[in-house]
Design an enzyme around this catalytic site. Structure first.
Site, PDB file in Angstrom:
ATOM      1  CD  GLU A   1      -2.025  -5.710  -1.906  1.00 43.91           C
ATOM      2  OE1 GLU A   1      -1.118  -5.681  -2.764  1.00 43.91           O
ATOM      3  OE2 GLU A   1      -1.808  -5.693  -0.672  1.00 43.91           O
TER       4      GLU A   1
ATOM      5  CE  LYS B   1      11.471   2.457  -9.129  1.00 40.36           C
ATOM      6  NZ  LYS B   1      10.029   2.237  -8.933  1.00 40.36           N
TER       7      LYS B   1
ATOM      8  NE  ARG C   1       0.233  -9.414  -0.306  1.00 42.30           N
ATOM      9  CZ  ARG C   1       1.325  -8.676  -0.110  1.00 42.30           C
ATOM     10  NH1 ARG C   1       1.673  -7.762  -0.989  1.00 42.30           N
ATOM     11  NH2 ARG C   1       2.052  -8.837   0.966  1.00 42.30           N
TER      12      ARG C   1
END
Length: 626
Positions: free
Chosen positions: A370, A284, A398
């Site tokens: 979640e 990244k 969610r």
């Protein structure tokens, strides 16, 4: 560093992936480098998601080079990493408008481009969508290929494994690219794995494997032994056993920054039948040293100078609501060892960094999961702990069944600290937290609070934590009003509103729910209106509403939420149930998905700033008088 496309001799020739595919593969490394530099130049001017895109440059180039997009389907999970994809697919000259009002959408968006095959913004949807497209491709019989690109973080969600389990059962032709940027690989390991990936994806290996299975098909015990031997052999070479068990042919890991190795492997895998998984190792922030050193800090950036090693500091008039929550969490944990903080991979965003360091034994980051986060908290509460779930409004959607079934139905004392409620801004429709009041208000046993400033937020968090039942405090993104924050924590009377200003004229009463209070007060000054901070959406202060309805000609409800089913609807329902005929104007957000743009710009568009509130009330009065 410039965005003048003439300074990028190869990139300027690429208007669409067809142009990219016309280049010799020997040019792809140079194209990747130009694309990385152009991305750095453009995002530093526009702001936006950054480090993820830098890490996916070579992968993006290789995918568009090998696959016949947009005929072949390419689905990006979440979409943080899709800026290079947008640059290569006809939007290069508009990339500086990304996340701006009327500019490019922050994530892949179907209405924006035929190359954006699936609109995204939330995590872990790509494999399910890709499988659906692969099934459609089977029925079309036009040899359409389907590829999903998913990050290692998104792979932590149960939905990704549900999709993989089904894909393995369906045996549809599809490729899942696992973009793994959580671990680094040396050149030697990268070269070795690139070599292995070529072998494992090539015709020779595939032919040998399939041929041996046919040869042994009449001998079940030996076939089973050979199958186990193959599994154990690959298990020693590559870490793909779990994916093989789910029915995927695993290839990799491969160096995700070796564009030619990626192209060779993808070309081999393009013709393979059934579910395939390519494990790609990337870094990244690749190619920009500050982002490599701090990929979290450079995940999403403001405008910055690429020549400087630090991002500009945000000028804030006061602490953000996330910071207010984080401070309260630390203060509360210091006096209550039963407090347990749970978050689905939102440590930084929710203001929990300090807490995670000071109270590691009371901190649980469950990754992008979640549903699990909410039920984990329910289990804690069932056995006497006091969990606090820190979650964004649009992500709590969610875990809606868990909120109902596992928390509220059992009346368990779980506190939900709901960040990014209301208009979020530049991340757009997928992240606007404008539905939580509507989807929570109908749930029994749940106390719902909306603070009007930072101190109210702190006191409401304390109040929710003290209750022996489910509670939610929803607060917006960004800084507060500059209100004085009292360190002493006080229990609020549940369901009790407060009058902020009482006008001598008994004409208009504004019932404010949340952080529009300052705007409401400014509008009220010109309208000679009374202002009430309602504080609680559930339970409502019915006595206050009844009193206002008896004294004022017009009641105006104000909220940073969808009008449909929101706090204003609760007021309407109470008045109707009591048989009180009263003029009511509900102000909030309309029945549509809210586009991206700066928070203040969105407030102005929907007339939810002070001037807009005043105008909406005045216009309503004129309509009623005519």
């Amino acid at each position: 560093m410039s965005t003048d496309i003439n300074l990028y001799p190869r990139l300027r020739l690429i208007e669409t992936p067809d142009d990219l595919r016309s280049l010799p593969s020997s040019e792809l490394k140079a194209v990747s480098e130009e694309l990385r530099q152009f991305l750095l130049a453009s995002v530093s001017r526009s702001s936006g998601h950054f480090a993820s895109g830098l890490g996916a440059i070579e992968l993006t180039v290789a995918l568009h080079f090998v696959y016949n997009t947009p005929f072949d389907r390419l689905i990006w999970d979440v979409g943080h990493q899709a800026y290079p994809h947008k640059i290569l697919t006809g939007r290069r000259d508009k990339i500086e408008s990304i996340r701006q009002l009327d500019g490019l959408h922050p994530f892949p968006w179907r209405e924006e481009s035929e190359y954006d095959t699936f609109s995204v913004g939330h995590s872990s949807t790509s494999i399910s969508a890709a499988l659906g497209m692969a099934i459609a491709a089977q029925k079309e019989q036009e040899n359409r290929k389907v590829v999903a690109v998913i990050g290692d973080g998104a792979m932590t969600a149960g939905m990704a494994f549900e999709a993989m389990n089904h894909a393995g059962d369906c045996k549809a032709d599809m490729l899942v690219v696992l973009n793994d940027n959580d671990m680094s690989i040396s050149e030697n390991v990268g070269a070795l794995n690139s070599h292995l990936a070529r072998i494992l994806s090539g015709d020779v290996y595939t032919s040998l494997r399939e041929g041996s299975k046919k040869l042994l098909s009449g001998l079940p015990p030996i076939k089973e032994l050979a199958s186990k031997a193959e599994e154990h052999l690959k298990g020693m070479i590559v870490p793909g056993t779990i994916f093989e068990e789910l029915g995927f042919n695993y290839i990799g890991p491969i160096d995700g920054h070796d564009v030619n190795a990626l192209v060779d492997t993808l070309k081999n895998m393009r013709g393979l039948k059934g579910p395939q998984l390519l494990h790609v190792i990337t870094k990244k922030g690749k190619g920009y040293e500050p982002a490599e050193a701090d990929p979290i800090g450079y995940h999403a950036v403001p405008k910055f100078n690429p020549e400087q090693t630090e991002l500009p500091k945000k000028k804030a008039s006061g602490p953000t609501y996330s910071k207010v929550f984080g401070n309260w969490l630390c203060d509360m944990a210091a006096i209550d060892p039963k407090l347990q903080a749970v978050t689905p991979a939102m440590r930084e965003g929710s203001g929990m960094v300090e807490f995670s360091k000071r109270f590691p034994e009371q901190y649980y980051d469950v990754a992008i999961a979640e549903q699990h986060a909410v039920t984990l908290a329910a289990g804690m509460a069932a056995d006497g702990l006091k969990p606090v779930v820190a979650i964004y409004s649009s992500f709590l959607q969610r875990a809606y069944d868990q909120l109902i079934h596992d928390v509220a139905l059992q009346n368990l004392p779980v506190l939900f600290a709901i960040d990014r409620a209301g208009i979020v801004g530049n991340d757009g429709a997928t992240h606007q937290g404008v539905f939580d009041l509507s989807y929570m208000r109908c749930i029994p046993n749940l106390v719902i609070m909306a603070p009007s400033d930072e101190n109210e937020c702190r006191q409401m968090l304390y109040t929710g934590h003290q209750l022996d039942k489910p509670a939610a405090v929803r607060y917006p993104r960004g800084t507060g009003t500059g209100a004085e924050i009292k360190q002493e924590m006080t229990m609020l009377e549940v369901g009790k509103a407060r009058k902020v200003y009482e006008s001598a004229q008994k004409e208009i009463a504004i019932l404010n729910f949340g952080t529009f209070l300052n705007a409401a007060e400014q509008a009220a000054e010109n309208l000679s209106a009374t202002v009430v901070d309602m504080r609680f959406i559930k339970p409502l202060d019915q006595a206050m509403i009844k009193e206002l309805a008896s004294e004022y000609e017009l009641l105006v409800t104000l909220e940073d939420n969808a009008i449909t089913g929101g706090a204003g609807s609760a007021v309407n329902e109470y008045l109707a149930a009591e048989g009180l005929q009263k003029q009511v104007l509900n102000l909030g957000l309309p029945d549509e998905f809210i586009r991206h743009g700066d928070q203040n710009q969105i407030y102005q568009i929907y007339q939810l700033d002070a001037e807009g509130i005043e105008k909406q009330i005045t216009d309503f009065q004129h309509r009623q008088s005519n």
